[in-house]
Design an enzyme around this catalytic site. Structure first.
Site, PDB file in Angstrom:
ATOM      1  N   ASP A   1       0.907  -1.097  -0.070  1.00 18.13           N
ATOM      2  CA  ASP A   1       0.090  -0.122  -0.068  1.00 18.13           C
ATOM      3  C   ASP A   1       0.825   1.339  -0.025  1.00 18.13           C
ATOM      4  O   ASP A   1       0.984   1.735   1.128  1.00 18.13           O
ATOM      5  CB  ASP A   1      -0.858  -0.168   1.260  1.00 18.13           C
ATOM      6  CG  ASP A   1      -2.048  -1.000   0.915  1.00 18.13           C
ATOM      7  OD1 ASP A   1      -2.410  -1.056   0.109  1.00 18.13           O
ATOM      8  OD2 ASP A   1      -2.328  -1.838   1.892  1.00 18.13           O
TER       9      ASP A   1
ATOM     10  N   LEU B   1      -8.517  -2.868  -7.788  1.00 17.72           N
ATOM     11  CA  LEU B   1      -8.862  -1.765  -8.378  1.00 17.72           C
ATOM     12  C   LEU B   1     -10.293  -1.665  -8.037  1.00 17.72           C
ATOM     13  O   LEU B   1     -10.980  -0.401  -8.095  1.00 17.72           O
ATOM     14  CB  LEU B   1      -8.754  -1.572  -9.973  1.00 17.72           C
ATOM     15  CG  LEU B   1      -7.420  -1.656 -10.533  1.00 17.72           C
ATOM     16  CD1 LEU B   1      -7.413  -1.411 -12.135  1.00 17.72           C
ATOM     17  CD2 LEU B   1      -6.655  -0.592  -9.829  1.00 17.72           C
ATOM     18  N   LYS B   2     -11.090  -2.795  -7.518  1.00 18.50           N
ATOM     19  CA  LYS B   2     -12.648  -2.534  -6.987  1.00 18.50           C
ATOM     20  C   LYS B   2     -13.537  -1.727  -8.219  1.00 18.50           C
ATOM     21  O   LYS B   2     -13.976  -0.686  -7.881  1.00 18.50           O
ATOM     22  CB  LYS B   2     -12.692  -1.586  -5.750  1.00 18.50           C
ATOM     23  CG  LYS B   2     -11.890  -2.693  -4.804  1.00 18.50           C
ATOM     24  CD  LYS B   2     -12.234  -2.120  -3.281  1.00 18.50           C
ATOM     25  CE  LYS B   2     -11.574  -2.848  -1.872  1.00 18.50           C
ATOM     26  NZ  LYS B   2     -10.109  -2.920  -2.012  1.00 18.50           N
TER      27      LYS B   2
ATOM     28  N   HIS C   1     -16.243  -0.637 -10.503  1.00 23.58           N
ATOM     29  CA  HIS C   1     -17.642  -0.364 -10.093  1.00 23.58           C
ATOM     30  C   HIS C   1     -18.350   0.581 -11.127  1.00 23.58           C
ATOM     31  O   HIS C   1     -17.969   1.682 -10.786  1.00 23.58           O
ATOM     32  CB  HIS C   1     -18.074   0.012  -8.686  1.00 23.58           C
ATOM     33  CG  HIS C   1     -19.579  -0.102  -8.235  1.00 23.58           C
ATOM     34  ND1 HIS C   1     -19.891  -0.076  -7.021  1.00 23.58           N
ATOM     35  CD2 HIS C   1     -20.477  -0.260  -8.993  1.00 23.58           C
ATOM     36  CE1 HIS C   1     -21.102  -0.025  -6.763  1.00 23.58           C
ATOM     37  NE2 HIS C   1     -21.564  -0.064  -8.060  1.00 23.58           N
ATOM     38  N   ASP C   2     -19.151   0.552 -12.270  1.00 20.30           N
ATOM     39  CA  ASP C   2     -19.641   1.480 -13.185  1.00 20.30           C
ATOM     40  C   ASP C   2     -20.675   0.644 -13.944  1.00 20.30           C
ATOM     41  O   ASP C   2     -20.953  -0.496 -13.557  1.00 20.30           O
ATOM     42  CB  ASP C   2     -18.642   2.143 -13.747  1.00 20.30           C
ATOM     43  CG  ASP C   2     -18.652   3.576 -14.374  1.00 20.30           C
ATOM     44  OD1 ASP C   2     -20.009   3.654 -14.830  1.00 20.30           O
ATOM     45  OD2 ASP C   2     -17.851   4.466 -14.266  1.00 20.30           O
ATOM     46  N   ILE C   3     -21.167   1.268 -14.909  1.00 21.13           N
ATOM     47  CA  ILE C   3     -22.409   0.799 -15.792  1.00 21.13           C
ATOM     48  C   ILE C   3     -21.398  -0.446 -16.564  1.00 21.13           C
ATOM     49  O   ILE C   3     -20.075  -0.416 -16.817  1.00 21.13           O
ATOM     50  CB  ILE C   3     -22.825   1.561 -16.758  1.00 21.13           C
ATOM     51  CG1 ILE C   3     -21.868   2.179 -17.684  1.00 21.13           C
ATOM     52  CG2 ILE C   3     -23.682   2.602 -16.120  1.00 21.13           C
ATOM     53  CD1 ILE C   3     -22.336   2.954 -18.848  1.00 21.13           C
ATOM     54  N   PRO C   4     -22.142  -1.771 -17.029  1.00 20.77           N
ATOM     55  CA  PRO C   4     -21.565  -2.619 -17.518  1.00 20.77           C
ATOM     56  C   PRO C   4     -20.489  -2.451 -18.604  1.00 20.77           C
ATOM     57  O   PRO C   4     -19.387  -2.853 -18.596  1.00 20.77           O
ATOM     58  CB  PRO C   4     -22.770  -3.459 -17.998  1.00 20.77           C
ATOM     59  CG  PRO C   4     -23.825  -3.118 -17.129  1.00 20.77           C
ATOM     60  CD  PRO C   4     -23.532  -1.809 -16.821  1.00 20.77           C
TER      61      PRO C   4
ATOM     62  N   THR D   1     -18.965   0.241 -19.241  1.00 23.05           N
ATOM     63  CA  THR D   1     -17.596   1.087 -18.901  1.00 23.05           C
ATOM     64  C   THR D   1     -16.452   0.073 -18.091  1.00 23.05           C
ATOM     65  O   THR D   1     -15.617   0.092 -18.093  1.00 23.05           O
ATOM     66  CB  THR D   1     -17.987   2.018 -17.898  1.00 23.05           C
ATOM     67  OG1 THR D   1     -18.723   3.042 -18.572  1.00 23.05           O
ATOM     68  CG2 THR D   1     -16.858   2.767 -17.274  1.00 23.05           C
TER      69      THR D   1
ATOM     70  N   ARG E   1      -3.493 -11.576  10.647  1.00 21.79           N
ATOM     71  CA  ARG E   1      -2.438 -11.007  11.874  1.00 21.79           C
ATOM     72  C   ARG E   1      -1.662 -12.165  12.515  1.00 21.79           C
ATOM     73  O   ARG E   1      -2.448 -12.876  13.071  1.00 21.79           O
ATOM     74  CB  ARG E   1      -3.087  -9.976  12.732  1.00 21.79           C
ATOM     75  CG  ARG E   1      -3.327  -8.532  12.445  1.00 21.79           C
ATOM     76  CD  ARG E   1      -2.164  -7.750  11.835  1.00 21.79           C
ATOM     77  NE  ARG E   1      -2.470  -6.456  11.416  1.00 21.79           N
ATOM     78  CZ  ARG E   1      -2.816  -6.218  10.196  1.00 21.79           C
ATOM     79  NH1 ARG E   1      -2.851  -7.344   9.217  1.00 21.79           N
ATOM     80  NH2 ARG E   1      -3.078  -4.983   9.844  1.00 21.79           N
TER      81      ARG E   1
ATOM     82  N   GLY F   1      -0.573  -7.052   4.751  1.00 17.17           N
ATOM     83  CA  GLY F   1      -0.015  -5.902   4.515  1.00 17.17           C
ATOM     84  C   GLY F   1       1.020  -5.629   5.503  1.00 17.17           C
ATOM     85  O   GLY F   1       2.508  -5.944   5.486  1.00 17.17           O
TER      86      GLY F   1
HETATM   87  O1  C5P Z   1      -1.789  -3.897   6.460  1.00 16.31           O
HETATM   88  P1  C5P Z   1      -3.125  -4.897   6.444  1.00 16.31           P
HETATM   89  O2  C5P Z   1      -2.792  -6.250   6.522  1.00 16.31           O
HETATM   90  O3  C5P Z   1      -4.209  -4.502   7.308  1.00 16.31           O
HETATM   91  O4  C5P Z   1      -3.530  -4.790   4.780  1.00 16.31           O
HETATM   92  C1  C5P Z   1      -4.782  -5.146   4.467  1.00 16.31           C
HETATM   93  C2  C5P Z   1      -5.042  -4.822   2.917  1.00 16.31           C
HETATM   94  O5  C5P Z   1      -6.206  -5.480   2.601  1.00 16.31           O
HETATM   95  C3  C5P Z   1      -5.085  -3.523   2.457  1.00 16.31           C
HETATM   96  O6  C5P Z   1      -4.728  -3.216   1.382  1.00 16.31           O
HETATM   97  C4  C5P Z   1      -6.714  -3.253   2.669  1.00 16.31           C
HETATM   98  O7  C5P Z   1      -7.086  -2.311   1.659  1.00 16.31           O
HETATM   99  C5  C5P Z   1      -7.075  -4.397   2.271  1.00 16.31           C
HETATM  100  N1  C5P Z   1      -8.470  -4.913   2.812  1.00 16.31           N
HETATM  101  C6  C5P Z   1      -8.748  -4.961   3.984  1.00 16.31           C
HETATM  102  N2  C5P Z   1     -10.063  -5.126   4.505  1.00 16.31           N
HETATM  103  C7  C5P Z   1     -10.821  -5.758   3.745  1.00 16.31           C
HETATM  104  C8  C5P Z   1     -10.512  -5.686   2.048  1.00 16.31           C
HETATM  105  C9  C5P Z   1      -9.523  -5.208   1.816  1.00 16.31           C
HETATM  106  O8  C5P Z   1      -8.082  -4.588   4.773  1.00 16.31           O
HETATM  107  N3  C5P Z   1     -11.989  -5.943   3.934  1.00 16.31           N
END
Ligand code: C5P
Length: 246
Positions: free
Chosen positions: A19, A69-70, A72-75, A77, A193, A222
């Site tokens: 990120d 990239l998530k 979300h738009d009209i089909p 596009t 985690r 992350g």
């Molecule tokens: O640093 P961390 O392990 O929390 O990173 C989580 C990654 O997953 C980030 O890129 C975050 O945008 C993404 N994410 C999230 N929870 C979600 C969907 C995506 O933390 N429900």
């Protein structure tokens, strides 16, 4: 029963979320993590700053890319956006399941057709259901009078009906969603985690081995890696935790 689950993409289920908007920082992370994670997740922050060239540069390290990239738009596009993404050859690409059936079907069709046209593998399409940042009150505010986990079930079903490859889902839902959607629907799981890491702003977390045992296919990790004093060591410890539990 024949298990025709597709082979896993990457040498490990762990996709490290890079990120950052910085190309240098992403290069450094990719260099450090090669051989220690299964792939890298690049999101909007990186894509808006660095564009397709940035994605190509990071993909050049050889790790599979999850392009979050998530869309979300009209089909029409979204189909166009998917066609533009396909030459970058991401292993995974996200679209919002709440974009509706026609949009999801258009995305699936565009991914197949563009992959064929370019002679490249098609990205696996993953639906984003309900953002974990939204609670009951937030859903009510946007006119969805449903508790989040019902809405996740509903949108997951829609994604599966529209032939998406899977969904991104919260760690606490993996168990339930695996039984609901069967063994072949990809569950990509953030909010991971290790027991030895801090939780940061993630409220409901699972350790990598717990998420895999619950039925996850891939894990998004992350900050436990990227913010560690030694990211390589953190990635290695996660791999060891997973190996011990396997
Ligand atoms: O640093 P961390 O392990 O929390 O990173 C989580 C990654 O997953 C980030 O890129 C975050 O945008 C993404 N994410 C999230 N929870 C979600 C969907 C995506 O933390 N429900």
């Amino acid at each position: 029963m024949i298990n025709n689950k597709p082979p896993r993409i990457g040498d490990s289920p762990v996709f490290c979320a890079i990120d950052t908007a910085s190309l240098d920082a992403a290069h450094q992370m990719a260099t450090e993590l090669t051989g220690l994670v299964g792939g890298l997740k690049l999101g909007l922050e990186f894509f808006i700053a660095q564009g397709p060239e940035g994605v190509r540069a990071i993909a050049g390290h050889g790790l599979p890319i999850f392009l979050d990239l998530k869309l979300h738009d009209i089909p029409n596009t979204v189909a166009g956006a998917v066609r533009s993404v396909v030459p970058l050859q991401p292993a995974f690409l996200t679209v919002h399941a709440s974009g509706g059936r026609a949009m999801l079907e258009a995305a699936v069709r565009a991914a197949r057709e563009a992959a064929e046209d370019h002679g490249v593998p098609r990205p696996r399409l993953l639906g984003v259901t309900v953002l974990t940042s939204l609670n009951d009150g937030d859903l009510h505010d946007i006119g969805q009078d449903s508790v989040p986990h019902h809405q996740v079930d509903r949108l997951g079903t829609l994604a599966q009906d529209a032939h998406l490859d899977g969904i991104v889902c919260a760690a606490e839902e993996v168990n339930h969603l695996r039984s609901r959607f069967g063994p072949h629907f990809i569950l990509m799981v953030p909010g991971i985690r290790p027991a030895w890491a801090t939780t940061d702003d993630q409220k409901r977390v699972l350790a990598p081995e717990q998420a895999m045992a619950a039925g996850a296919d891939y894990l998004v990790v992350g900050r436990p890696i990227t913010r560690a004093t030694d990211p390589r060591d953190a990635a290695r410890r996660i791999a060891q935790d997973l190996a011990k539990a396997a």
